[in-house]
Design a protein around this motif. Structure first.
Motif, PDB file in Angstrom:
ATOM      1  N   MET A   1     -21.599   2.272 -22.917  1.00 61.60           N
ATOM      2  CA  MET A   1     -22.024   1.619 -24.279  1.00 61.60           C
ATOM      3  C   MET A   1     -21.129   0.383 -24.497  1.00 61.60           C
ATOM      4  O   MET A   1     -22.057  -0.645 -24.916  1.00 61.60           O
ATOM      5  N   VAL A   2     -20.030   0.279 -23.899  1.00 59.04           N
ATOM      6  CA  VAL A   2     -19.151  -1.002 -24.081  1.00 59.04           C
ATOM      7  C   VAL A   2     -19.928  -2.113 -23.253  1.00 59.04           C
ATOM      8  O   VAL A   2     -19.980  -3.008 -23.956  1.00 59.04           O
ATOM      9  N   HIS A   3     -20.357  -1.737 -22.238  1.00 56.28           N
ATOM     10  CA  HIS A   3     -21.281  -2.900 -21.521  1.00 56.28           C
ATOM     11  C   HIS A   3     -22.348  -3.316 -22.135  1.00 56.28           C
ATOM     12  O   HIS A   3     -22.787  -4.442 -22.305  1.00 56.28           O
ATOM     13  N   ASN A   4     -23.200  -2.161 -22.622  1.00 53.74           N
ATOM     14  CA  ASN A   4     -24.228  -2.616 -23.573  1.00 53.74           C
ATOM     15  C   ASN A   4     -24.200  -3.599 -24.498  1.00 53.74           C
ATOM     16  O   ASN A   4     -24.938  -4.485 -24.873  1.00 53.74           O
TER      17      ASN A   4
ATOM     18  N   ASP B   1     -29.082  -3.580 -30.689  1.00 54.89           N
ATOM     19  CA  ASP B   1     -29.616  -4.126 -31.968  1.00 54.89           C
ATOM     20  C   ASP B   1     -29.053  -3.543 -33.445  1.00 54.89           C
ATOM     21  O   ASP B   1     -28.820  -2.318 -33.201  1.00 54.89           O
ATOM     22  N   ASP B   2     -28.858  -4.099 -34.392  1.00 50.34           N
ATOM     23  CA  ASP B   2     -28.713  -3.531 -35.502  1.00 50.34           C
ATOM     24  C   ASP B   2     -27.307  -2.779 -35.871  1.00 50.34           C
ATOM     25  O   ASP B   2     -27.001  -1.967 -36.604  1.00 50.34           O
ATOM     26  N   VAL B   3     -26.203  -3.331 -34.786  1.00 46.47           N
ATOM     27  CA  VAL B   3     -24.909  -2.568 -34.937  1.00 46.47           C
ATOM     28  C   VAL B   3     -23.949  -3.557 -34.630  1.00 46.47           C
ATOM     29  O   VAL B   3     -24.305  -4.790 -34.063  1.00 46.47           O
ATOM     30  N   SER B   4     -22.717  -3.175 -35.243  1.00 47.24           N
ATOM     31  CA  SER B   4     -21.511  -4.306 -34.688  1.00 47.24           C
ATOM     32  C   SER B   4     -20.776  -3.151 -33.863  1.00 47.24           C
ATOM     33  O   SER B   4     -20.763  -2.154 -34.216  1.00 47.24           O
ATOM     34  N   ALA B   5     -20.164  -3.667 -32.811  1.00 42.81           N
ATOM     35  CA  ALA B   5     -19.133  -2.801 -32.107  1.00 42.81           C
ATOM     36  C   ALA B   5     -17.854  -3.575 -31.892  1.00 42.81           C
ATOM     37  O   ALA B   5     -17.754  -4.984 -31.501  1.00 42.81           O
ATOM     38  N   SER B   6     -16.646  -2.924 -31.936  1.00 40.78           N
ATOM     39  CA  SER B   6     -15.456  -3.569 -31.780  1.00 40.78           C
ATOM     40  C   SER B   6     -14.666  -2.421 -30.764  1.00 40.78           C
ATOM     41  O   SER B   6     -14.996  -1.107 -30.826  1.00 40.78           O
ATOM     42  N   ILE B   7     -13.404  -2.903 -30.244  1.00 42.94           N
ATOM     43  CA  ILE B   7     -12.865  -1.888 -29.194  1.00 42.94           C
ATOM     44  C   ILE B   7     -11.469  -2.320 -29.470  1.00 42.94           C
ATOM     45  O   ILE B   7     -10.717  -3.147 -29.477  1.00 42.94           O
ATOM     46  N   THR B   8     -10.681  -1.199 -29.756  1.00 37.57           N
ATOM     47  CA  THR B   8      -9.306  -1.253 -29.660  1.00 37.57           C
ATOM     48  C   THR B   8      -8.585  -0.460 -28.558  1.00 37.57           C
ATOM     49  O   THR B   8      -9.531  -0.309 -27.568  1.00 37.57           O
TER      50      THR B   8
ATOM     51  N   ASP C   1     -23.284   0.911 -37.887  1.00 37.77           N
ATOM     52  CA  ASP C   1     -24.338   0.533 -37.752  1.00 37.77           C
ATOM     53  C   ASP C   1     -25.116  -0.163 -38.949  1.00 37.77           C
ATOM     54  O   ASP C   1     -23.993  -0.707 -39.921  1.00 37.77           O
ATOM     55  N   SER C   2     -26.054  -0.589 -39.288  1.00 34.62           N
ATOM     56  CA  SER C   2     -26.722  -1.302 -40.633  1.00 34.62           C
ATOM     57  C   SER C   2     -26.501  -0.764 -42.069  1.00 34.62           C
ATOM     58  O   SER C   2     -26.291  -1.675 -42.733  1.00 34.62           O
ATOM     59  N   GLY C   3     -26.182   0.528 -41.907  1.00 32.85           N
ATOM     60  CA  GLY C   3     -26.023   1.153 -43.291  1.00 32.85           C
ATOM     61  C   GLY C   3     -24.474   1.441 -43.575  1.00 32.85           C
ATOM     62  O   GLY C   3     -23.994   1.744 -44.240  1.00 32.85           O
TER      63      GLY C   3
END
Length: 173
Positions: A36-39, A46-53, A61-63
C-alpha cells in the motif's frame, strides 16, 4: 455444572482461535501495508490521501474517513528527498502530497549502521515525487550518503519510535 465447564472451555477455545487469527492477520497486514505504501508513493491510487508516521500508515478517503494500519514491527519506513535548491519542512511523510525537487533522478545511495554494517549500497532512482523510499531496520542510527551529478550530501538518521519518516534536509553540494 457440566454445561458451565463446557461453556468456559468453548469461550477459551474461541479466544485462542481469535488470537491466532489476529497474529496471522497482523503478519499479512505488514506485507500488504508495504505494498500500500508503495502504491501511494508512486501515485497508483485515486481519491485518497496517505501519510506515514514511525508506527502507522494513515489513509484518509474523499469522505474524510481515516483508516490506520500498523507498520511492520522490524522495519521502519523513511523517505528521503535530496535537493539542490528547494525543499520543504516535513516530519511525517505525506505519501500523496510531499514533493521533492529532483524527480526521477539516479542517486548513488550508501547507508551504514552504527556498527559499520552496510545496509544499502546501490544506485536508486527517485520517484515522481522526488523521494527515495526505504525500509530500514528499526531502533538504529544510520549514516546516509547520497551522490548525484557530482554533488554529495551526508546525514545521520535514526529509526526509533517518533523519528521522522520524511527527510528533506539533505542538500547536495
Amino acid at each position: 455444572m457440566k454445561k458451565g465447564i463446557l461453556a468456559v472451555i468453548g469461550f477459551v477455545l474461541i479466544f485462542i482461535v481469535a488470537a491466532c487469527d489476529d497474529s496471522a492477520s497482523n503478519k499479512k497486514e505488514g506485507k500488504n501495508v508495504k505494498e500500500m505504501v508503495h502504491n501511494y508513493s508512486v501515485g497508483s491510487t485515486d481519491d485518497v490521501s496517505a501519510s506515514i508516521t514511525s508506527e502507522e500508515l494513515i489513509v484518509t478517503d474523499s469522505g474524510n474517513k481515516e483508516t490506520t494500519y500498523n507498520l511492520p514491527e522490524e522495519e521502519f519506513f523513511v523517505s528521503i528527498a535530496p535537493f539542490i535548491n528547494t525543499t520543504h519542512h516535513c516530519t511525517n511523510h505525506s505519501l500523496t502530497g510531499c514533493q521533492g525537487e529532483l524527480v526521477e533522478k539516479e542517486f548513488d545511495v550508501y547507508i551504514q549502521d552504527e556498527e559499520g554494517n552496510v545496509v544499502v549500497d546501490e544506485t536508486m532512482t527517485s520517484l515522481k515525487n522526488g523521494f527515495i523510499d526505504l525500509w530500514l531496520p528499526r531502533d538504529k542510527t544510520f549514516q546516509v550518503k547520497m551522490e548525484y551529478d557530482g554533488k554529495t550530501t551526508e546525514s545521520e538518521i535514526s529509526t526509533f519510535e517518533g523519528d521522522n519518516t520524511c527527510i528533506t534536509t539533505m542538500q547536495l553540494s
